[in-house]
Design an enzyme around this catalytic site. Sequence first.
Site, PDB file in Angstrom:
ATOM      1  NE  ARG A  18     -64.464 -15.349  -3.018  1.00 54.15           N
ATOM      2  CZ  ARG A  18     -64.178 -15.493  -1.726  1.00 54.15           C
ATOM      3  NH1 ARG A  18     -64.840 -14.784  -0.812  1.00 54.15           N
ATOM      4  NH2 ARG A  18     -63.243 -16.314  -1.331  1.00 54.15           N
ATOM      5  CG  HIS A  43     -86.118  -5.728 -12.046  1.00 54.52           C
ATOM      6  ND1 HIS A  43     -86.759  -4.545 -11.758  1.00 54.52           N
ATOM      7  CD2 HIS A  43     -85.735  -5.621 -13.345  1.00 54.52           C
ATOM      8  CE1 HIS A  43     -86.755  -3.766 -12.823  1.00 54.52           C
ATOM      9  NE2 HIS A  43     -86.132  -4.408 -13.807  1.00 54.52           N
ATOM     10  CG  HIS A  50     -79.446  -7.954 -10.164  1.00 55.15           C
ATOM     11  ND1 HIS A  50     -80.539  -8.292 -10.925  1.00 55.15           N
ATOM     12  CD2 HIS A  50     -79.387  -6.593 -10.148  1.00 55.15           C
ATOM     13  CE1 HIS A  50     -81.142  -7.193 -11.347  1.00 55.15           C
ATOM     14  NE2 HIS A  50     -80.461  -6.146 -10.911  1.00 55.15           N
ATOM     15  CD  GLU A  70     -90.196  -5.583  -9.513  1.00 53.80           C
ATOM     16  OE1 GLU A  70     -90.972  -5.265  -8.597  1.00 53.80           O
ATOM     17  OE2 GLU A  70     -89.008  -5.181  -9.581  1.00 53.80           O
ATOM     18  CB  THR A 100     -82.329   0.767  -8.685  1.00 52.92           C
ATOM     19  OG1 THR A 100     -83.497   0.096  -8.191  1.00 52.92           O
ATOM     20  CG2 THR A 100     -82.368   2.233  -8.281  1.00 52.92           C
ATOM     21  CG  HIS A 190     -87.696   2.171  -5.656  1.00 49.07           C
ATOM     22  ND1 HIS A 190     -87.059   1.461  -6.643  1.00 49.07           N
ATOM     23  CD2 HIS A 190     -86.826   3.114  -5.259  1.00 49.07           C
ATOM     24  CE1 HIS A 190     -85.856   1.965  -6.851  1.00 49.07           C
ATOM     25  NE2 HIS A 190     -85.682   2.976  -6.009  1.00 49.07           N
ATOM     26  CG  ASP A 191     -85.623   3.675  -1.927  1.00 51.61           C
ATOM     27  OD1 ASP A 191     -84.890   2.672  -2.044  1.00 51.61           O
ATOM     28  OD2 ASP A 191     -85.365   4.766  -2.468  1.00 51.61           O
ATOM     29  N   GLY A 213     -86.987  -5.209  -1.373  1.00 48.93           N
ATOM     30  CA  GLY A 213     -85.741  -5.940  -1.532  1.00 48.93           C
ATOM     31  C   GLY A 213     -84.564  -5.308  -0.823  1.00 48.93           C
ATOM     32  CG  HIS A 214     -81.320  -1.594  -1.196  1.00 50.92           C
ATOM     33  ND1 HIS A 214     -80.116  -1.995  -1.746  1.00 50.92           N
ATOM     34  CD2 HIS A 214     -81.026  -0.586  -0.346  1.00 50.92           C
ATOM     35  CE1 HIS A 214     -79.138  -1.259  -1.251  1.00 50.92           C
ATOM     36  NE2 HIS A 214     -79.652  -0.400  -0.396  1.00 50.92           N
TER      37      HIS A 214
END
Length: 239
Positions: A18, A43, A50, A70, A100, A190-191, A213-214
């Site tokens: 945005r 990261h 980002h 990272e 990613t 990761h995941d 994170g995600h």
Amino acid sequence: MTKLSVNINKIATLRNARGGDFPSVTEAAVKIQAFGAQGITIHPRPDERHITRKDVYDLKPLVYTEFNIEGNPHRSFIDMVLDVKPEQVTLVPDADDAITSNAGWDCKKHQDFLKEVISEFKNAGIRTSIFLDPNPEMVEYAATTGTDRIELYTEAYAKEYFTDKEAAIKPYYETALKATEYGLGINAGHDLSLENLKYFADNIPNLLEVSIGHALIGEALYMGMENTVQAYLKRLAVW
């Protein structure tokens, strides 16, 4: 005790979609720490899609737990980390255009490069970690680089967890045992999610830190950030 470090890249992704400064990356970091997380991970990538360089410097004085940066150790990344001096730097061999992170280091092939980079960080008093696939044979080469820790790349575990969690965890367990033999600390990320984290943490020896994170940010959309952070801490048997 396994520490929870929250990756806030997705907060920056939402802000950048945005423009402006909402939601605030810095406010998110402060609140996430207040909710109990023991670290903040970012990261930054070269295209700043980002986390931006400005974010890195803005966050430094606000992270009072553990700051983990990272990234792929290009010269500009190395210089920024040396300037900011986070508690930890995690080296990830992701391509600039990768959506990613998608692979760990080939520490045999890149041994000399990693030794040189890690030496710079350690001379500056920054703890180092290198992103590694669950492969016990790679641990020996990782140890020769001088790194303090490895970060297990857990995408494969997350994908296989619901079909055969014992098979999914096996290479990670074996890699963690080998890392312990070589005196390396063990991180993971990761995941990882509320669904698969507890089994992973319960079965990986000497797991020092998870970076999430995600999934965590996504779950917070439904549960709220405070509830979500505390739910993760409970999975790690902190609370």
